[in-house]
Design a protein around this motif. Structure first.
Motif: not given
Length: 727
Positions: A613-616, A644-650, A674-675, A718-727
């Motif tokens: 999600a950070l580069y594609e 790219k496939n929208a299955k991962q969002k950060l 969100l993790t 601070a900056t925080v990053f939360y990842v969401a994976n949609m399977d």
């Protein structure tokens, strides 16, 4: 003027007409120029032919040549010389010397394949191999050019070169070998001696005081990077690219146990490449390594465009460095300087007494910022020289990319000039059509011959379509440095947090144009010199707040669309400005603060390269969306990056104040978990370790114009990053 006198005064431009086998009135004679001798013996390689001894009072020897001797290779042995075998006379190889210019201008790469000092093996009529070096140099307005070097005691009388109709001077000298030093003794159009010139196409060079060129064999090195060369065929636009910018002379210096001033290419291949790989960078970018005379120019005043600087070793050593980088999975980018060159006497300036490489008129040919000459971008020979040089580094050194320096200075005729100090183009405007045309041609040639490589423009204006294909009306670069983002974001982060709410637009404005070009986000060497302060000391506040601001800013940078570039030392939170004359302050890693910030840069690199999600979709609007860019009151920005496939969002949230935010709600696109992927305030990075939520389920509460939302805690600065994976 008598012929011997012409040779004695280095005034002959057509030595092949007078030396070697010369036909005169239906009679062939053999003529040899040897000014330091009174008696020589001609020895034929064919032992069946008799030797001939000739005497002379003026250094010009000649003897009738029987028909059976013609076409036979001969040597010249000088009476009293230690070289009993003598030397093979160069002037019997006119056809082989001329071969250099037969096809030299038919394609750019022919320049470095034909000109300069080329090691060759000829075959005699008897089938014997004759090894030597063919020299070819462009000096169209010279009245005479001679080859000088250790092999002839730097005596300009001994090896006059032949001028061709194209303005190139040529000569094949048998039995010269790799490593020999040489220069050119040139007389201008009026017969005046010029400073001895290094070879513009020299493949290897010496440092002060000689600045001599050296004969070098580009075909000897055996590469071991096939796997990398295959791997680099991947699409660079949707691949991670985190670049570590390095000045080789000051990254790390040798220990006190050695007198060496610099680490060698080979030492750097071990130490630097290992460090870059461990830190998670994908590429290393080198400040210019083309040979340059002045250390203080950092390489941006190059003289030997076709030679890697000998400060750190020979060309094979540099190939070893690139090879080792590739074997470690690290790409190598070099800074390339086609905009200007210095006036050093041994260099390109007024090369043959005239402006061979630079514009004649100082309003176009002199750069006021850098006190250097500007290439004549409209001259065919200069254009070929520059395009050939770009191809050369990709071809002979397997370089992966060229970061092109000072593109803006090339594009505009009035760059850093006042009214009356520049010449408008044919339409009365300030665009340099010749430079624009050159850059387009360079990019076309690079991507035609090396489609897996890349070009990157350092361009600071709003010139359109810099990183768009030429066929689409662009300049053809693969990427462009985002100087606007760099300027605005640094200006913002330098403000006291109490006033950042009044400058909120500076941290968000870059997204207005983020997809106009294929951007690289640069925090380069230029930002930590000349009184600008180190990255750490740009930050406001006390010691902890400075470090926290730096960590927060780095997190924001890695979340923002665009490839990443950081100059060496940024990751150490070095307190002092960069100094090219000393090593980075590696001792700072003895302290927890600096060790922690280094650990953060490493973690950011690994998060970036492992999170699609950070580069594609770095260069596509679909890869980014604001959650909230209007929260100036709290100086918080939040956005989401999508694979790219929208299955991962950060989800990325930056708190640019020292005030922690409890129960801070952000909008989320989906029902998901969100993790926490990274928190720049973590104690591992010398943060405050403020208690944050490591995992949270979204709620069906609309927020930020989204159906779902979640409450998180924002640590201070601070900056925080939360990842969401949609399977």
């Amino acid at each position: 003027m008598q012929l011997a006198q012409q040779f004695e005064q280095v005034l002959c431009s057509q030595p092949f007409s007078h030396l070697g086998v010369v036909t005169n009135k239906q009679k062939s004679i053999l003529r040899v120029w040897c000014p330091n001798a009174t008696e020589i013996t001609i020895k034929w390689e064919n032992t069946a032919l008799a030797n001939v001894t000739v005497t002379s009072k003026n250094g010009l020897f000649e003897t009738p040549l029987p028909r059976e001797y013609q076409g036979e290779v001969y040597r010249v042995a000088v009476k009293g010389s230690n070289n009993k075998e003598g030397y093979i006379d160069p002037y019997q190889f006119s056809e082989q010397a001329y071969h250099a210019v037969h096809y030299i201008d038919s394609k750019p790469a022919n320049l470095y394949e034909q000109a300069g000092a080329q090691l060759l093996t000829l075959t005699s009529s008897q089938g014997d191999a004759i090894k030597g070096v063919r020299f070819c140099v462009f000096a169209p307005n010279a009245s005479a050019v001679s080859l000088i070097g250790d092999f002839n005691q730097w005596d300009g009388r001994l090896h006059p070169m032949e001028k061709t109709s194209m303005g190139y001077w040529v000569l094949f000298v048998p039995e010269l070998v790799e490593g020999e030093r040489y220069k050119y003794h040139i007389k201008d159009a009026h017969g005046h001696d010029l400073p001895h010139k290094a070879d513009p196409l020299g493949f290897s060079a010496e440092q002060y005081p000689s600045h001599a060129s050296k004969i070098y064999n580009h075909n000897a090195y055996e590469w071991s990077d096939d796997a990398w060369m295959e791997k680099r065929k991947k699409n660079k636009y949707n691949s991670p690219m985190s670049i570590y910018e390095v000045h080789l002379g000051s990254w790390k210096r040798p220990g006190i146990e050695t007198d060496a001033r610099y680490l060698t290419y080979k030492a750097l291949a071990d130490d630097l490449i290992s460090y870059v790989s461990n830190m998670g960078y994908t590429h290393v970018e080198l400040l210019p390594i083309s040979e340059f005379p002045f250390d203080g120019s950092w390489g941006y005043q190059p003289v030997g465009m076709f030679a890697p600087t000998s400060r750190f070793g020979n060309p094979d050593d540099f190939k070893y460095f690139v090879d080792k980088a590739h074997q470690a999975g690290i790409g190598v980018i070099i800074d390339w300087v086609p905009a200007h060159f210095p006036e050093d006497g041994h260099g390109l300036a007024r090369f043959d007494g005239s402006c061979v490489y630079e514009y004649e008129d100082p309003r176009k040919g002199w750069h006021p910022d850098w006190n250097s000459c500007i290439y004549d971008f409209g001259k065919d020979t200069v254009r070929q020289f520059l395009v050939a040089n770009a191809l050369f580094w990709l071809d002979k050194f397997h370089i992966d990319g060229l970061r092109v320096d000072a593109v803006a200075s090339m594009l505009y005729l009035d760059y850093s000039r006042n009214d009356g100090e520049w010449i408008p183009n044919v339409d009365g405007g300030n665009e340099n059509y010749e430079a624009i045309s050159l850059l387009k041609w360079m990019n076309e040639e690079v991507y035609k011959h090396f489609p897996d490589a890349m070009t990157i423009a350092e361009e600071s204006t709003s010139f359109p379509k810099v990183s768009r294909p030429v066929f689409d009306g662009g300049l053809g670069f693969g990427f462009k440095w985002n100087m606007g983002w760099m300027h605005d974001s640094l200006h913002y982060i330098a403000k006291d947090p109490a006033y950042r709410n009044y400058h909120h637009g500076e941290i968000t404005f870059s997204m207005v144009y983020a997809f106009d070009e294929n951007f690289v986000l640069p925090i380069s060497h230029d930002e930590v010199v000349h009184g600008k302060g180190s990255m750490l000391h740009k930050m406001p506040g006390d010691e902890w707040q400075q470090a926290a601001n730096l960590r927060c800013y780095a997190g924001f940078m890695y979340g923002h669309p665009g490839k990443k570039l950081n100059f060496m030392g940024n990751e150490l939170a070095q307190a002092r400005e960069w100094n090219h004359d000393s090593s980075l302050d590696w001792h700072l890693l003895d302290y927890e603060k600096h060790k922690g910030i280094q650990a953060l840069y490493k973690a950011l690199n690994h998060l970036y390269t492992s999170t699609p999600a950070l580069y594609e979709q770095d260069h596509e609007p679909a890869g980014f969306a604001w959650l909230d860019h209007n929260n100036a009151d709290q100086s918080v920005v939040s956005f989401v990056r999508t694979s790219k496939n929208a299955k991962q969002k950060l989800y990325v949230v930056s708190n640019f104040t020292p005030v922690p935010r409890e129960k801070f709600r952000i909008g989320v696109d989906d029902a998901c978990t969100l993790t926490l992927a990274l928190n720049t305030d973590d104690s591992t990075y010398w943060g405050s370790n403020y208690d944050v939520i490591s995992s949270v389920n979204t709620q069906p509460t609309p927020w930020n114009e989204r159906t779902y939302s979640a409450e998180i805690t924002l640590p201070p600065l601070a900056t925080v990053f939360y990842v969401a994976n949609m399977d």
